[in-house]
Design a protein around this motif. Structure first.
Motif, PDB file in Angstrom:
ATOM      1  N   VAL A 289      -7.230  40.065 -48.150  1.00 53.18           N
ATOM      2  CA  VAL A 289      -7.721  40.276 -47.832  1.00 53.18           C
ATOM      3  C   VAL A 289      -7.190  38.288 -47.856  1.00 53.18           C
ATOM      4  CG1 VAL A 289     -10.302  39.274 -46.943  1.00 53.18           C
ATOM      5  CG2 VAL A 289      -9.971  41.282 -47.772  1.00 53.18           C
ATOM      6  N   ALA A 290      -6.829  38.179 -46.737  1.00 54.38           N
ATOM      7  CA  ALA A 290      -6.019  36.837 -46.885  1.00 54.38           C
ATOM      8  C   ALA A 290      -6.813  35.367 -45.671  1.00 54.38           C
ATOM      9  CB  ALA A 290      -4.520  37.126 -46.446  1.00 54.38           C
ATOM     10  N   GLU A 419     -17.659  51.729 -64.067  1.00 60.29           N
ATOM     11  CA  GLU A 419     -16.551  53.269 -62.635  1.00 60.29           C
ATOM     12  C   GLU A 419     -17.135  53.539 -62.018  1.00 60.29           C
ATOM     13  OE1 GLU A 419     -14.026  55.587 -63.493  1.00 60.29           O
ATOM     14  OE2 GLU A 419     -14.294  54.991 -65.519  1.00 60.29           O
ATOM     15  N   ALA A 420     -17.270  52.042 -60.985  1.00 57.09           N
ATOM     16  CA  ALA A 420     -17.279  52.463 -59.313  1.00 57.09           C
ATOM     17  C   ALA A 420     -16.539  52.681 -58.785  1.00 57.09           C
ATOM     18  CB  ALA A 420     -17.085  50.631 -59.025  1.00 57.09           C
ATOM     19  N   ASP A 421     -16.464  53.085 -57.142  1.00 54.55           N
ATOM     20  CA  ASP A 421     -15.426  53.044 -56.424  1.00 54.55           C
ATOM     21  C   ASP A 421     -15.035  52.433 -55.938  1.00 54.55           C
ATOM     22  OD1 ASP A 421     -16.002  56.465 -57.071  1.00 54.55           O
ATOM     23  OD2 ASP A 421     -17.969  56.362 -55.717  1.00 54.55           O
ATOM     24  N   VAL A 422     -15.098  51.186 -55.595  1.00 56.43           N
ATOM     25  CA  VAL A 422     -14.710  50.207 -54.702  1.00 56.43           C
ATOM     26  C   VAL A 422     -14.864  48.528 -55.568  1.00 56.43           C
ATOM     27  CG1 VAL A 422     -15.253  48.598 -52.549  1.00 56.43           C
ATOM     28  CG2 VAL A 422     -15.220  51.328 -52.398  1.00 56.43           C
ATOM     29  N   TYR A 423     -14.251  48.247 -55.865  1.00 54.65           N
ATOM     30  CA  TYR A 423     -14.203  47.056 -57.095  1.00 54.65           C
ATOM     31  C   TYR A 423     -12.959  45.715 -55.760  1.00 54.65           C
ATOM     32  CZ  TYR A 423     -14.387  49.555 -60.973  1.00 54.65           C
ATOM     33  OH  TYR A 423     -14.078  50.223 -62.079  1.00 54.65           O
ATOM     34  N   ILE A 424     -14.312  45.014 -55.409  1.00 54.75           N
ATOM     35  CA  ILE A 424     -13.435  43.650 -54.892  1.00 54.75           C
ATOM     36  C   ILE A 424     -13.446  42.621 -56.094  1.00 54.75           C
ATOM     37  CG2 ILE A 424     -14.844  41.675 -53.010  1.00 54.75           C
ATOM     38  CD1 ILE A 424     -17.022  44.068 -52.354  1.00 54.75           C
ATOM     39  N   PHE A 425     -12.516  42.314 -55.362  1.00 50.52           N
ATOM     40  CA  PHE A 425     -11.673  40.714 -56.228  1.00 50.52           C
ATOM     41  C   PHE A 425     -12.254  39.171 -55.283  1.00 50.52           C
ATOM     42  CE2 PHE A 425     -10.603  44.507 -58.622  1.00 50.52           C
ATOM     43  CZ  PHE A 425     -10.465  43.963 -59.995  1.00 50.52           C
ATOM     44  N   ASP A 426     -12.822  38.362 -55.770  1.00 49.08           N
ATOM     45  CA  ASP A 426     -13.239  37.432 -54.681  1.00 49.08           C
ATOM     46  C   ASP A 426     -11.650  36.400 -55.708  1.00 49.08           C
ATOM     47  OD1 ASP A 426     -12.963  35.742 -53.262  1.00 49.08           O
ATOM     48  OD2 ASP A 426     -14.974  35.204 -52.946  1.00 49.08           O
ATOM     49  N   GLU A 427     -11.060  35.800 -55.378  1.00 52.22           N
ATOM     50  CA  GLU A 427      -9.971  34.706 -56.350  1.00 52.22           C
ATOM     51  C   GLU A 427      -9.982  35.321 -57.592  1.00 52.22           C
ATOM     52  OE1 GLU A 427      -8.253  33.096 -54.510  1.00 52.22           O
ATOM     53  OE2 GLU A 427      -8.815  32.087 -52.565  1.00 52.22           O
ATOM     54  N   PRO A 428      -8.704  36.404 -57.959  1.00 51.67           N
ATOM     55  CA  PRO A 428      -9.398  36.498 -59.457  1.00 51.67           C
ATOM     56  C   PRO A 428      -8.699  35.444 -60.189  1.00 51.67           C
ATOM     57  CG  PRO A 428      -8.483  38.061 -58.553  1.00 51.67           C
ATOM     58  CD  PRO A 428      -8.597  37.087 -57.199  1.00 51.67           C
ATOM     59  N   TYR A 456      -8.962  42.893 -52.689  1.00 51.45           N
ATOM     60  CA  TYR A 456      -8.453  41.781 -53.163  1.00 51.45           C
ATOM     61  C   TYR A 456      -8.062  40.570 -52.050  1.00 51.45           C
ATOM     62  CZ  TYR A 456      -5.109  39.119 -56.308  1.00 51.45           C
ATOM     63  OH  TYR A 456      -4.767  37.883 -57.531  1.00 51.45           O
ATOM     64  N   ALA A 457      -9.188  39.481 -52.373  1.00 54.20           N
ATOM     65  CA  ALA A 457      -9.686  38.539 -51.677  1.00 54.20           C
ATOM     66  C   ALA A 457      -8.971  37.355 -52.414  1.00 54.20           C
ATOM     67  CB  ALA A 457     -10.435  38.081 -51.456  1.00 54.20           C
ATOM     68  N   SER A 458      -7.837  36.759 -51.427  1.00 53.65           N
ATOM     69  CA  SER A 458      -7.324  35.053 -52.057  1.00 53.65           C
ATOM     70  C   SER A 458      -6.072  34.259 -50.898  1.00 53.65           C
ATOM     71  CB  SER A 458      -6.573  35.740 -53.047  1.00 53.65           C
ATOM     72  OG  SER A 458      -5.746  34.724 -53.319  1.00 53.65           O
TER      73      SER A 458
END
Length: 501
Positions: A289-290, A419-428, A456-458
Motif C-alpha cells: 500500500v504505497a 499465528e495470524a492469517d493476515v499480517y499488516i505492516f504499517d511503515e515497519p 505492507y504499507a509504506s
C-alpha cells in the motif's frame, strides 16, 4: 565569524548489563552540518545524550575550543550553547500553551521561585521575531495542540536557537515528515549553518545525509569507526562501515507459491479519511500500500484492524464476512497489525521483552485458573529472541532500553506467536537502520513463504518495489491505481502517489 571547535574524547558509559559507549571520540565545529550514523544500538543517541546533559554518569572529556567543560545536566549544555531536538517532539512541548509560550519557555521558567510578572506582549513579540527570522509561517498565538508534527519540530528548533545556540542536535528529524516538510527543514538547516550554528544530524536516511551534510561520523557497537568528508565517500561504503561487513542483497529473493484469496476488502470507508477502498490479498502474497505521508495508508491499516470506526464496506477472510468492532475482534479472527507508532501503539515500553512477546497470546501461557505459566513464557520468549536476533541483555530487559530496530523486532515477534492469517505492516522500517531492515524483510518474506497474507504499507518506494508482489497506490484516502510490482518502477508509483491521472 569565529568557528567553535567541539571535541568529545574517550567517552564511555554503561547501563545495567550493557556497555553503551566505549572510548568514543567525536569532533565537529560550528558552521557545518555533521551526520552521526550507525546501526540501531550503535550508540549515536547515547553519545548525543551525554553531550546534551541527559546522561551524566559517563567517563571521558568534552572540550569547546580546547577548554574542558563540565556537562552534568541539560542546563549545563544549554548554557554552553548546546541544544537537542528529540525525535518524539510531543514530549518536549506543552500542548495547551501557545507557540510563543513554548518558544519562550526556558526564559520564563529560569527565574521560577522568584515572584515575577510576565509581559505576554513581549513574549509573543520575541517569539514572532524568531519565527520570522527563520521564515516559519506559524502564528505565535496558535495552540501547540493545533500544529502539525512538522510545525511542532520548527517550534522546538525556534526555541533552541532563541538563546546563543552554537550546536543543534537533530535526532531523526525527518522520520515523520513528508517530502515538502523535509525540504523546509533542510532550508532551515542551511540557514542555521550560514548563521554559524553547527548541526549534528542523526538519521538512517543516507540519501538525505549526503544531500545536507558536510561530514559524517560512523559508529558501530558503541565505538567510533570513522570520520570522513561526505564528498569523499559513498553510501555503500558508509553502510559497510555501519554493518562491519560487505553490503548484502537487502531484499530476500524467495520463490513463493501464491495461493487462493485470503483477505478481500470491499468499499471500506472510515469516519474521516478512507473513501471506498477495495483490495484483495492472496496466501503467500505481499501486497504493498504505497502513498505519501497523509495519503491514508495508516488510517486504512487501523480501520482494517478495528482500531478506528468503519462506516461502510465489508471485509472477508477466506470468503467469510467478518465483524470487526475493535482490535480484539481482529486478533481473534486472525488479523495482526504492526503499527507505525511502535512506542505508542506497538509495544509496552515499561514492560520486559518477554511480557511484550507473549502479550498478544496470553491464553497460550495461562492455565484453567488464569494463572500465568512463567516458565513457559520465558522459554517461548528466549526462543523468539534467538530466532529474531533481538539484541538484548536478557528477556527480562525493559523494552524501552532496546534500540529502535530491536523494539520493532519485538513488535513483530509478538504476532508471530499468535499465528495470524493476515499480517499488516504499517511503515515497519521507520527509524530502523539498514541491518535491522534486512532482518525485518527476511521475517516478512518468511511469513509469506508460510502462506500468510501480507499487507505492507509504506511511503518508502524502494521498499515497495523491493519486497512486494502487487501494489495499490493510495491518494487522498482512495486507491487510484493497482500495479504489478515487477512491471512498474518508483517513478510510476510516485506519479500516482502525487495525484497523477
Amino acid at each position: 565569524m569565529a568557528i567553535t571547535l567541539l571535541e568529545m574524547k574517550n567517552i564511555s558509559i554503561e547501563f545495567p548489563g550493557v556497555k553503551a559507549l566505549n572510548e568514543v571520540n567525536f569532533t565537529t565545529e560550528t558552521g557545518t552540518s555533521h551526520a552521526l550514523i550507525g546501526a540501531n544500538g550503535a550508540g549515536k543517541s547515547t553519545l548525543m545524550k551525554v553531550l546534551s546533559g541527559a546522561y551524566n554518569h559517563f567517563t571521558g572529556e568534552i572540550f569547546l575550543d580546547g577548554q574542558k567543560v563540565n556537562i552534568t545536566s541539560p542546563k549545563d549544555a544549554q548554557n554552553l550553547g548546546i541544544q537537542i531536538v528529540y525525535q518524539e517532539v510531543d514530549t518536549a512541548l506543552i500542548p495547551y500553551l501557545t507557540v510563543g509560550e513554548n518558544i519562550m519557555l526556558n526564559e520564563t521558567v529560569n527565574d521560577m521561585g522568584k515572584k515575577q510578572l510576565i509581559n505576554w506582549k513581549t513574549i509573543h513579540e520575541k517569539a514572532t521575531k524568531i519565527l520570522a527570522s527563520m521564515k516559519i509561517n506559524v502564528s505565535s498565538k496558535k495552540l501547540v495542540s493545533e500544529l502539525t508534527l512538522a510545525e511542532k519540530q520548527m517550534v522546538l528548533i525556534a526555541r533552541s536557537i532563541m538563546k546563543d545556540c552554537k550546536f543543534l542536535i537533530l535526532d531523526e528529524p525527518t522520520a515523520p515528515l513528508s517530502h515538502s516538510e523535509t525540504n523546509e527543514l533542510f532550508r532551515i538547516v542551511t540557514d542555521l549553518k550560514n548563521r554559524n550554528v553547527g548541526i549534528i544530524f542523526i538519521s538512517h536516511r543516507l540519501p538525505e545525509l549526503f544531500e545536507i551534510c558536510d561530514d559524517i561520523t560512523v559508529m558501530r557497537n558503541g565505538e567510533f569507526v570513522s570520520k570522513e568528508r561526505i564528498a569523499e565517500t559513498t553510501q555503500n561504503r558508509i553502510v559497510e562501515q555501519m554493518l562491519g561487513k560487505k553490503l548484502e542483497e537487502q531484499f530476500p529473493k524467495q520463490n513463493v507459491n501464491i495461493g487462493n484469496t485470503v483477505l478481500d476488502v470491499k468499499g471500506l470507508h472510515d469516519i474521516d479519511k478512507i473513501r471506498g477502498i477495495d483490495m484483495s490479498v492472496k496466501a503467500g502474497e505481499i501486497v504493498g500500500v504505497a502513498g505519501l505521508v497523509g495519503a491514508g495508508k495508516t488510517e486504512f491499516c487501523k480501520a482494517l484492524f478495528g482500531a478506528t470506526k468503519v462506516t461502510a464496506g465489508d471485509v472477508y477472510l477466506h470468503g467469510k464476512k467478518l465483524k470487526i468492532k475493535n482490535p480484539h475482534d481482529a486478533v481473534r479472527q486472525g488479523i495482526a497489525l504492526v503499527p507505525e507508532e511502535r512506542r505508542k501503539e506497538g509495544i509496552l515500553v515499561l514492560e520486559s521483552v518477554a511480557t511484550n512477546l507473549t502479550s498478544a497470546n496470553l491464553k497460550r501461557f495461562t492455565n484453567i485458573f488464569s494463572l500465568l505459566n512463567f516458565k513457559e513464557e520465558k522459554k517461548t520468549a528466549v526462543e523468539m529472541v534467538k530466532s529474531l536476533g533481538i539484541k538484548t541483555p536478557s528477556e527480562q530487559t525493559k523494552v524501552q532500553n532496546l534500540s529502535g530496530g530491536n523494539q520493532q523486532k519485538v513488535a513483530i515477534g509478538k504476532w508471530l506467536i499468535t499465528e495470524a492469517d493476515v499480517y499488516i505492516f504499517d511503515e515497519p522500517t521507520k527509524g530502523v537502520d539498514v541491518g535491522a531492515k534486512k532482518d525485518i524483510f527476511d521475517l516478512i518474506s518468511e511469513l509469506a513463504k508460510r502462506g500468510k497474507a501480507i499487507i505492507y504499507a509504506s511511503c518508502e518506494l524502494s521498499e515497495i518495489i523491493g519486497i512486494t508482489d502487487r501494489v495499490y497506490v493510495v491518494y487522498d484516502g482512495e486507491v487510484v491505481k493497482e500495479l504489478d510490482t515487477n512491471k512498474t518502477n518508483e517513478e510510476e508509483i510516485l506519479f500516482y502517489s502525487t495525484g497523477g491521472k
